[in-house]
Design a protein around this motif. Sequence first.
Motif, PDB file in Angstrom:
ATOM      1  N   GLU A  42      13.971  48.324   8.611  1.00  0.00           N
ATOM      2  CA  GLU A  42      13.835  46.984   9.187  1.00  0.00           C
ATOM      3  C   GLU A  42      12.568  46.879  10.019  1.00  0.00           C
ATOM      4  O   GLU A  42      11.863  45.848  10.003  1.00  0.00           O
ATOM      5  CB  GLU A  42      15.073  46.659  10.034  1.00  0.00           C
ATOM      6  N   HIS A  60      15.577  45.091   0.099  1.00  0.00           N
ATOM      7  CA  HIS A  60      16.819  45.272   0.852  1.00  0.00           C
ATOM      8  C   HIS A  60      17.860  46.047   0.043  1.00  0.00           C
ATOM      9  O   HIS A  60      19.023  46.116   0.463  1.00  0.00           O
ATOM     10  CB  HIS A  60      17.394  43.919   1.270  1.00  0.00           C
ATOM     11  N   ALA A  86      25.854  46.666   5.839  1.00  0.00           N
ATOM     12  CA  ALA A  86      25.298  46.319   4.531  1.00  0.00           C
ATOM     13  C   ALA A  86      26.412  46.255   3.494  1.00  0.00           C
ATOM     14  O   ALA A  86      27.523  46.762   3.709  1.00  0.00           O
ATOM     15  CB  ALA A  86      24.254  47.355   4.111  1.00  0.00           C
ATOM     16  N   ARG A 114      20.391  42.434  -7.948  1.00  0.00           N
ATOM     17  CA  ARG A 114      19.315  41.443  -7.896  1.00  0.00           C
ATOM     18  C   ARG A 114      19.869  40.068  -8.260  1.00  0.00           C
ATOM     19  O   ARG A 114      19.533  39.069  -7.621  1.00  0.00           O
ATOM     20  CB  ARG A 114      18.186  41.837  -8.860  1.00  0.00           C
ATOM     21  N   ARG A 173      22.868  42.256   8.489  1.00  0.00           N
ATOM     22  CA  ARG A 173      22.398  42.985   7.300  1.00  0.00           C
ATOM     23  C   ARG A 173      23.128  42.525   6.039  1.00  0.00           C
ATOM     24  O   ARG A 173      23.260  43.269   5.072  1.00  0.00           O
ATOM     25  CB  ARG A 173      22.613  44.488   7.490  1.00  0.00           C
ATOM     26  N   ALA A 174      23.570  41.293   6.033  1.00  0.00           N
ATOM     27  CA  ALA A 174      24.315  40.785   4.878  1.00  0.00           C
ATOM     28  C   ALA A 174      23.483  40.795   3.605  1.00  0.00           C
ATOM     29  O   ALA A 174      24.029  40.861   2.497  1.00  0.00           O
ATOM     30  CB  ALA A 174      24.812  39.370   5.162  1.00  0.00           C
ATOM     31  N   SER A 175      22.152  40.754   3.724  1.00  0.00           N
ATOM     32  CA  SER A 175      21.290  40.758   2.538  1.00  0.00           C
ATOM     33  C   SER A 175      20.991  42.171   2.031  1.00  0.00           C
ATOM     34  O   SER A 175      20.419  42.343   0.953  1.00  0.00           O
ATOM     35  CB  SER A 175      19.968  40.051   2.837  1.00  0.00           C
ATOM     36  N   TRP A 176      21.374  43.165   2.816  1.00  0.00           N
ATOM     37  CA  TRP A 176      21.126  44.558   2.421  1.00  0.00           C
ATOM     38  C   TRP A 176      22.268  45.063   1.544  1.00  0.00           C
ATOM     39  O   TRP A 176      23.418  44.653   1.711  1.00  0.00           O
ATOM     40  CB  TRP A 176      21.011  45.458   3.651  1.00  0.00           C
ATOM     41  N   ARG A 233      22.759  39.083  -7.776  1.00  0.00           N
ATOM     42  CA  ARG A 233      23.654  38.668  -6.691  1.00  0.00           C
ATOM     43  C   ARG A 233      22.854  38.105  -5.508  1.00  0.00           C
ATOM     44  O   ARG A 233      23.421  37.539  -4.592  1.00  0.00           O
ATOM     45  CB  ARG A 233      24.509  39.862  -6.256  1.00  0.00           C
ATOM     46  N   GLY A 234      21.557  38.267  -5.540  1.00  0.00           N
ATOM     47  CA  GLY A 234      20.721  37.698  -4.489  1.00  0.00           C
ATOM     48  C   GLY A 234      20.148  38.694  -3.502  1.00  0.00           C
ATOM     49  O   GLY A 234      19.481  38.299  -2.534  1.00  0.00           O
ATOM     50  N   HIS A 235      20.363  39.998  -3.710  1.00  0.00           N
ATOM     51  CA  HIS A 235      19.806  40.998  -2.801  1.00  0.00           C
ATOM     52  C   HIS A 235      18.333  41.228  -3.135  1.00  0.00           C
ATOM     53  O   HIS A 235      18.003  41.595  -4.270  1.00  0.00           O
ATOM     54  CB  HIS A 235      20.577  42.311  -2.911  1.00  0.00           C
ATOM     55  N   PRO A 236      17.426  41.022  -2.179  1.00  0.00           N
ATOM     56  CA  PRO A 236      16.002  41.248  -2.446  1.00  0.00           C
ATOM     57  C   PRO A 236      15.722  42.722  -2.743  1.00  0.00           C
ATOM     58  O   PRO A 236      16.418  43.606  -2.222  1.00  0.00           O
ATOM     59  CB  PRO A 236      15.330  40.818  -1.138  1.00  0.00           C
TER      60      PRO A 236
END
Length: 301
Positions: free
Chosen positions: A291, A165, A123, A157, A93-96, A159-162
């Motif tokens: 998920e 997520h 997360a 956002r 869950r690194a993207s959460w 930072r790259g979190h969709p």
Amino acid sequence: MSARPGRHPGAAPQPPPARALRRAKTALRWLLLLVLIWGMLRWFEHRQIYFPTRTLEASGRELGRPVEELELRTPDGLRLHGWYFPADPHSPRASWAMLVCHGNGGNISHRLDLAGALLQTGAAVLLFDYRGYGRSEGRPNETGTYRDARAAYEWLRGRGHPPGHIVAVGESLGGAIAAHLATEVPVGGLILLGAFTSIPDIGSELYPWLPVRWLARTRYDTRAHLRQIQVPVLILHSREDSLVRYHHAEANFAAAPGRKWLRELRGDHNESLTDTERITAAVEEFLRNLEADLQGTSPTP
């Protein structure tokens, strides 16, 4: 044509009668009194809603994991302070990310128990202080706190979190702020902890001798925001909460039109935030459902 006796053509107007002058002065005094009363009411309202503290009682490192100190910039140019706890890079869950909108008292240094509970899910967690709290500039107000949450969201956002997520987490007053954020931007889900339905509702319960519904100008209408969103909602609340009674959780739950869960915590209003075992378990269940939605698999009932 001759002029009236006692008055010459072109003469300056005579001063108003003494009675009219007295009436004007009386009206002015009443106006000033009403302005003073109105100002005192607004001051009283603000003092009852916001209880910020400037001193940080922790550094964020107390959780024993990496933490990044960051500066956010609001749309109206204020600098906000925050802590970002990245997920373990090996976490599935690194993207959460959990975007935490805290309550009306203290600052982010008082939310480490909550951050720790959320981090247990794998997360990332972002804690930030509203304007006027901790090391953040400015003075809090309803519109401003909504802008502050938006600035925190945009940082995640970047930072790259969709968007799907990012989970908005609102504690107490922060429940209304997180719910409002979910009406403005796409998020994966919304979590409310000890959140009230609105300021007029909670104010009328705390001050039954005041016409709060008529006087209140600050709304923080969590229930109204919930009616506008379709994202999954998790509501965590304690039946032992003596400040924000459990019926607020039930009303918020009823207002949410989409998929939703209501889970109980233990302890009074602030103590329930230390019920980390139940918080982690409920949020873990919630994330599994989110998920499953993204993967198109069967969610947990």
